[in-house]
Design a protein around this motif. Structure first.
Motif, PDB file in Angstrom:
ATOM      1  N   ASP A   1      -2.691   3.951   0.675  1.00  0.00           N
ATOM      2  CA  ASP A   1      -3.751   3.688  -0.292  1.00  0.00           C
ATOM      3  C   ASP A   1      -4.441   2.374   0.063  1.00  0.00           C
ATOM      4  O   ASP A   1      -3.971   1.300  -0.306  1.00  0.00           O
ATOM      5  CB  ASP A   1      -3.160   3.611  -1.701  1.00  0.00           C
TER       6      ASP A   1
ATOM      7  N   VAL B   1      -0.596   7.876  -0.807  1.00  0.00           N
ATOM      8  CA  VAL B   1      -1.246   8.705  -1.824  1.00  0.00           C
ATOM      9  C   VAL B   1      -1.665  10.013  -1.163  1.00  0.00           C
ATOM     10  O   VAL B   1      -1.786  10.096   0.063  1.00  0.00           O
ATOM     11  CB  VAL B   1      -2.489   8.019  -2.439  1.00  0.00           C
TER      12      VAL B   1
ATOM     13  N   LEU C   1     -11.403   4.898  -0.055  1.00  0.00           N
ATOM     14  CA  LEU C   1     -10.984   6.273   0.198  1.00  0.00           C
ATOM     15  C   LEU C   1     -11.785   7.275  -0.622  1.00  0.00           C
ATOM     16  O   LEU C   1     -12.095   8.378  -0.153  1.00  0.00           O
ATOM     17  CB  LEU C   1      -9.494   6.435  -0.125  1.00  0.00           C
ATOM     18  N   THR C   2     -12.107   6.917  -1.865  1.00  0.00           N
ATOM     19  CA  THR C   2     -12.710   7.886  -2.780  1.00  0.00           C
ATOM     20  C   THR C   2     -14.127   7.524  -3.208  1.00  0.00           C
ATOM     21  O   THR C   2     -14.797   8.344  -3.840  1.00  0.00           O
ATOM     22  CB  THR C   2     -11.842   8.020  -4.037  1.00  0.00           C
TER      23      THR C   2
ATOM     24  N   GLU D   1       0.839  -1.184   0.000  1.00  0.00           N
ATOM     25  CA  GLU D   1       0.000   0.000   0.000  1.00  0.00           C
ATOM     26  C   GLU D   1       0.885   1.250   0.000  1.00  0.00           C
ATOM     27  O   GLU D   1       1.426   1.653   1.037  1.00  0.00           O
ATOM     28  CB  GLU D   1      -0.928   0.000   1.213  1.00  0.00           C
TER      29      GLU D   1
ATOM     30  N   ALA E   1      -7.387  10.552  -5.279  1.00  0.00           N
ATOM     31  CA  ALA E   1      -6.144  10.058  -4.676  1.00  0.00           C
ATOM     32  C   ALA E   1      -5.030  10.195  -5.705  1.00  0.00           C
ATOM     33  O   ALA E   1      -5.062   9.546  -6.762  1.00  0.00           O
ATOM     34  CB  ALA E   1      -6.303   8.598  -4.256  1.00  0.00           C
TER      35      ALA E   1
ATOM     36  N   LEU F   1      -4.629  12.592  -0.774  1.00  0.00           N
ATOM     37  CA  LEU F   1      -6.054  12.825  -0.950  1.00  0.00           C
ATOM     38  C   LEU F   1      -6.290  14.322  -1.119  1.00  0.00           C
ATOM     39  O   LEU F   1      -5.846  15.135  -0.288  1.00  0.00           O
ATOM     40  CB  LEU F   1      -6.833  12.310   0.261  1.00  0.00           C
TER      41      LEU F   1
END
Length: 299
Positions: free
Chosen positions: A238, A166, A243-244, A163, A251, A168
């Motif tokens: 990530d 990233v 997350l998105t 991972e 990201a 955000l």
């Protein structure tokens, strides 16, 4: 000790006669008598007192009769359970918070599809806490980060995913330079007490960025929510689409670390499965690992 002999002993006591027990069991009286002698020799005590054609238990026989009934029931239940297709029971699984919100739900869906009767109890904690629980046998497996120390032979590790960090950002900033955003926008920081937060802190230091901090949170999803509200940008591991998904957040991939500050993998964290190879639920743990690997390959 043959439990069949104990079962036949119970029949003799209940009927009060070896001949009657033999008739009910459809074997010869001599065979019943031989089994009773073998049972007495095995236990080293007399179990029956004979009075002509009838018998009654001795004090030791009465104790065997009392415990033997439950023993025979337990053996019958065990035999039926082993021979059946039932796959019931409980798997005790630990997970870090980021895996719970990212990778774990997909893995659980695949695992339950295989083992519908297995109940999974999930404990959320940090990697050190999960390792301690695993070592104390209060967990069977843990989806967590790779420990930084050598593992004992009783504990196994399998890496599942890397991972990377990233950035955000609000969706409107998706095309911007991530380093410039880190320098100019407030930072919604991921907790520096956690491994991912420490990784982000090292990355900022390596890039020579002293961010303007707005707040510090111990949840990557909470960081994403704050970014969506325009409160800054977030530097987090990530964990995937969680997350998105359904958020006005993007990201952004980060530039590699400057020379002399480590390899590209230095800004990644390894997520995997820890388990006890002595766990009585090891077949479920192996199935869970197989499901996780399959989900990762499909993703």
């Amino acid at each position: 000790m043959d439990t069949k002999y104990i079962q036949n002993f119970l029949k003799v006591v209940l009927s009060g006669s070896m001949s009657e027990a033999a008739r009910q069991l459809d074997i010869s009286p001599a065979a019943v008598a031989q089994q009773m002698r073998v049972l007495e020799q095995t236990l080293g005590v007399a179990l029956l007192v004979r009075h002509g054609r009838s018998v009654r238990p001795t004090a030791a026989g009465e104790r065997l009769f009392e415990r033997g009934q439950q023993l025979v029931q337990d053996c019958d239940s065990l035999r039926e359970w082993v021979a059946s297709d039932t796959d019931g029971g409980e798997l005790r699984l630990g997970t870090v918070n980021t895996a719970l919100h990212g990778f774990l739900p997909e893995v659980m869906r695949a695992f339950i599809a295989r083992h519908d009767s297995v109940r999974v109890s999930v404990r959320v904690a940090t990697t050190p806490e999960l390792y301690t629980a695993l070592a104390q046998s209060t967990l069977d497996a843990a989806l967590c980060l790779k420990p930084s120390f050598d593992l004992p032979k009783t504990v196994c590790w399998a890496a599942l995913r890397e991972e990377p960090l990233v950035l955000l950002v609000p969706a409107d900033d998706a095309g911007q330079d991530p380093l410039q955003l880190l320098r100019s926008r407030p930072l919604v920081r991921y907790d520096r007490q956690l491994a991912g937060g420490k990784l982000a802190d090292r990355y900022l230091q390596a890039q020579g960025i002293a961010p303007r901090e707005r707040m510090e949170l111990n949840s990557v999803l909470a960081v994403a929510m704050m970014v969506e509200q325009g409160l800054g940008v977030g530097l987090v591991p990530d964990i995937g689409q969680a997350l998105t998904r359904q958020r006005a957040v993007s990201a952004l991939a980060l530039p590699p670390l400057p020379p002399g500050h480590g390899s590209p993998a230095s800004s990644n964290r390894a997520l995997g499965l820890l388990w006890l190879n002595t766990s009585p639920r090891i077949r479920w743990v192996r199935s869970l690992l197989d499901c996780a690997r399959q989900c990762q390959a499909d993703g």
